[in-house]
Design an enzyme around this catalytic site. Sequence first.
Site, PDB file in Angstrom:
ATOM      1  N   ARG A  29      43.954  37.324 -37.467  1.00 20.76           N
ATOM      2  CA  ARG A  29      43.708  37.540 -38.893  1.00 20.76           C
ATOM      3  C   ARG A  29      44.870  37.017 -39.729  1.00 20.76           C
ATOM      4  NH1 ARG A  29      46.064  39.878 -43.280  1.00 20.76           N
ATOM      5  NH2 ARG A  29      46.729  41.639 -41.995  1.00 20.76           N
ATOM      6  N   ASP A  30      45.995  37.693 -39.677  1.00 22.37           N
ATOM      7  CA  ASP A  30      47.154  37.297 -40.478  1.00 22.37           C
ATOM      8  C   ASP A  30      47.679  35.936 -40.051  1.00 22.37           C
ATOM      9  OD1 ASP A  30      49.129  37.514 -42.359  1.00 22.37           O
ATOM     10  OD2 ASP A  30      50.353  38.926 -41.247  1.00 22.37           O
ATOM     11  N   HIS A 222      55.978  45.698 -39.794  1.00 21.39           N
ATOM     12  CA  HIS A 222      55.374  44.362 -39.838  1.00 21.39           C
ATOM     13  C   HIS A 222      56.417  43.411 -40.427  1.00 21.39           C
ATOM     14  CE1 HIS A 222      51.626  41.787 -40.471  1.00 21.39           C
ATOM     15  NE2 HIS A 222      52.590  41.087 -41.066  1.00 21.39           N
ATOM     16  N   HIS A 224      58.389  39.639 -40.936  1.00 24.55           N
ATOM     17  CA  HIS A 224      58.347  38.180 -40.915  1.00 24.55           C
ATOM     18  C   HIS A 224      59.743  37.669 -40.549  1.00 24.55           C
ATOM     19  CE1 HIS A 224      54.344  37.125 -42.805  1.00 24.55           C
ATOM     20  NE2 HIS A 224      54.352  38.443 -42.837  1.00 24.55           N
ATOM     21  N   CYS A 255      54.225  32.824 -44.862  1.00 22.48           N
ATOM     22  CA  CYS A 255      54.257  33.633 -46.070  1.00 22.48           C
ATOM     23  C   CYS A 255      54.190  32.720 -47.289  1.00 22.48           C
ATOM     24  CB  CYS A 255      55.526  34.477 -46.125  1.00 22.48           C
ATOM     25  SG  CYS A 255      55.668  35.400 -47.654  1.00 22.48           S
ATOM     26  N   ASN A 264      55.028  35.308 -38.865  1.00 24.11           N
ATOM     27  CA  ASN A 264      55.171  36.651 -38.338  1.00 24.11           C
ATOM     28  C   ASN A 264      56.092  36.695 -37.122  1.00 24.11           C
ATOM     29  OD1 ASN A 264      52.996  38.265 -39.862  1.00 24.11           O
ATOM     30  ND2 ASN A 264      51.851  36.473 -39.161  1.00 24.11           N
TER      31      ASN A 264
END
Length: 314
Positions: A29-30, A222, A224, A255, A264
């Site tokens: 997803r991300d 979460h 980055h 991002c 990520n």
Amino acid sequence: MSVRELGLPARAAASDMPESITIWEVGARDGLQNESDIVDVGVKVEFIERLAEAGLTTIEATSFVHPKWVPQLADAAEVLAGLKPRDDVRYPVLVPNQRGLDRALESGVRHVAVFASATETFANRNLNSTLDEQFAMFEPVVERARSEGLDVRGYLSMCFGDPWEGAVDPAQVARVGARLIDMGCSQLSLGDTIGVATPGQVEELLRALAAVGVDVDALAVHFHDTYGQALSNTYAALRQGVRCVDASAGGLGGCPYAKSATGNLATEDLVWLLDGLGIAHGVDLDKLVDTSVWMSRQLGRPAPSRVVRALSGD
């Protein structure tokens, strides 16, 4: 002989660490949502299936956001329909609003997530709302999801730094996070959206959340890796008792708010850290590396993960 055949990394348990953690895999997803070229449904399904075969038990599969905003995830229902049912794997999805929840329910989803902002400016830019008004959007979604027997996670973005506001007050983040928990979210994922956090900030925010009554067992992190701090920040969170870490296979994702963002935290890099600390996670690193190498070839570029590159030679 490879480092894996030599039994590396060596296990050396550190103090104040959990015995085991859950890896919340967000690559499908991300990791894929900002890809400019649409990835085929079959590739997405195989990617998720490979992740499950590697031992990941929580794999965020997609998002029911409007296709206009995220064309890459317009095939959410098709992806979910293509997955083999597994008793030992859950496939959460992101739902931005009531219509997204409707679509998730139609697909038989049992785990959903909502996405909130810890800062005023990002709430305005991303949700077209004020910091306080955003909760009026989420409350009916969370309430209905809970009434349908679904588990709800709350994502909280910009927890450490905001590209328009700068450093974010931990007390403000804690207040917003506590509201999401009080609303009915069973877990709160603290997002370092632009990758600027440092370990001291992580500890400070976790203390602030504890001060307003948010139990560490309800938290996930979460990170980055924009400035190379994702693993350091994860280590700091683990020392404070966090037992759920978001990560993306191969380090997929980026991002859009920081030009230098590298995506990520890579799941393989996290697994290497956990293996070295003797923390159980249930993932087969070799299978995971093979999966990320395969996916990187589908995307036409090497995986950002340093562990993938070291173990695969890519």
